[in-house]
Design a protein around this motif. Structure first.
Motif, PDB file in Angstrom:
ATOM      1  N   ARG A  78      -0.783  14.091  94.803  1.00  0.00           N
ATOM      2  CA  ARG A  78      -2.280  15.102  94.702  1.00  0.00           C
ATOM      3  C   ARG A  78      -2.162  16.006  95.531  1.00  0.00           C
ATOM      4  O   ARG A  78      -2.887  17.162  95.854  1.00  0.00           O
ATOM      5  N   VAL A  79      -1.481  15.274  97.147  1.00  0.00           N
ATOM      6  CA  VAL A  79      -1.877  16.291  98.190  1.00  0.00           C
ATOM      7  C   VAL A  79      -1.218  17.464  97.707  1.00  0.00           C
ATOM      8  O   VAL A  79      -0.952  18.602  97.796  1.00  0.00           O
ATOM      9  N   ALA A  80       0.347  16.920  97.062  1.00  0.00           N
ATOM     10  CA  ALA A  80       1.537  18.408  96.521  1.00  0.00           C
ATOM     11  C   ALA A  80       0.572  19.604  95.864  1.00  0.00           C
ATOM     12  O   ALA A  80       0.749  20.402  95.742  1.00  0.00           O
ATOM     13  N   ALA A  91      -0.039  24.469 110.201  1.00  0.00           N
ATOM     14  CA  ALA A  91      -0.235  23.040 110.581  1.00  0.00           C
ATOM     15  C   ALA A  91      -0.011  22.240 110.005  1.00  0.00           C
ATOM     16  O   ALA A  91       0.934  20.757 110.514  1.00  0.00           O
ATOM     17  N   TYR A  92      -0.347  22.636 108.536  1.00  0.00           N
ATOM     18  CA  TYR A  92      -0.054  21.517 107.605  1.00  0.00           C
ATOM     19  C   TYR A  92       2.261  21.600 106.932  1.00  0.00           C
ATOM     20  O   TYR A  92       1.674  20.425 106.530  1.00  0.00           O
ATOM     21  N   SER A  93       2.633  22.669 107.503  1.00  0.00           N
ATOM     22  CA  SER A  93       3.532  22.755 106.243  1.00  0.00           C
ATOM     23  C   SER A  93       4.578  21.526 106.702  1.00  0.00           C
ATOM     24  O   SER A  93       5.294  20.549 105.420  1.00  0.00           O
ATOM     25  N   ALA A  94       4.404  21.141 107.828  1.00  0.00           N
ATOM     26  CA  ALA A  94       5.574  20.255 108.223  1.00  0.00           C
ATOM     27  C   ALA A  94       5.254  19.076 107.780  1.00  0.00           C
ATOM     28  O   ALA A  94       6.328  18.618 106.762  1.00  0.00           O
ATOM     29  N   ASP A  95       4.452  17.897 107.844  1.00  0.00           N
ATOM     30  CA  ASP A  95       3.925  17.240 107.364  1.00  0.00           C
ATOM     31  C   ASP A  95       4.015  17.244 105.778  1.00  0.00           C
ATOM     32  O   ASP A  95       4.314  15.992 105.125  1.00  0.00           O
ATOM     33  N   ILE A  96       2.805  18.339 104.929  1.00  0.00           N
ATOM     34  CA  ILE A  96       3.214  18.196 103.472  1.00  0.00           C
ATOM     35  C   ILE A  96       4.280  18.427 102.903  1.00  0.00           C
ATOM     36  O   ILE A  96       4.576  17.964 101.627  1.00  0.00           O
ATOM     37  N   ALA A  97       5.554  18.642 103.192  1.00  0.00           N
ATOM     38  CA  ALA A  97       6.776  18.813 103.125  1.00  0.00           C
ATOM     39  C   ALA A  97       7.039  17.400 102.492  1.00  0.00           C
ATOM     40  O   ALA A  97       7.945  17.722 101.272  1.00  0.00           O
ATOM     41  N   VAL A  98       6.702  16.479 102.798  1.00  0.00           N
ATOM     42  CA  VAL A  98       7.264  15.556 102.784  1.00  0.00           C
ATOM     43  C   VAL A  98       6.533  14.783 101.521  1.00  0.00           C
ATOM     44  O   VAL A  98       7.134  14.586 100.666  1.00  0.00           O
TER      45      VAL A  98
END
Length: 152
Positions: A78-80, A91-98
């Motif tokens: 869902r987050v993806a 600010a979200y890109s590094a965390d969203i990569a996971v």
């Protein structure tokens, strides 16, 4: 002088007609630019609204995941999807990569109606695979979820 007067009147008439045409074209160009600017502004506003909604959705999903109300696999998917459908801040890109990585690892697993159509044995195999993926991504998902749930 009479002969030149006719040519002078004709030339003046042609110049006036060309000035009217040029003025009309300039007015149309100005209206077109104004319309494009309005559309661009509306589009930018919509992107901002979608970004805010996506950030709020991501925050809700990650808080639900951290509270144990949502599984890691479902949260990652869902987050993806939310991150892809709306532009989110850097600010979200590094965390969203996971979440993207885990979602990509889960991409081959059937969802929704396809999941329901699977036999119990097939569901067990896919559930075991999801468990392995969740264990592999557990620490990085926890850190990313904590960070994403605190970003406003």
């Amino acid at each position: 002088m009479g002969e030149y007067g006719v040519w002078l009147i004709a030339a003046t008439l042609i110049i006036v007609v060309l000035m009217v045409i040029a003025g009309r074209l300039l007015w149309q160009l100005r209206e077109q630019r104004r319309h494009e600017h309005t559309e661009r502004s509306d589009f930018q506003n919509e992107l901002v609204v979608q970004g805010v909604a996506a950030r709020e959705g991501i925050s809700i999903l990650t808080r639900s995941y951290l509270a144990g109300q949502l599984g890691a696999s479902e949260c990652a998917l869902r987050v993806a999807v939310l991150a892809e459908t709306a532009a989110v801040d850097a600010a979200y890109s590094a965390d969203i990569a996971v979440f993207h990585d885990m979602a990509a690892s889960l991409a081959h697993i059937p969802t929704h109606a396809d999941w329901k159509a699977l036999s119990a044995e097939q569901r067990a195999i896919y559930s075991a695979e999801m468990g392995v993926l969740e264990a592999r991504y557990l620490d990085s998902l926890q850190r990313a979820a904590e960070h994403l749930s605190n970003i406003t």
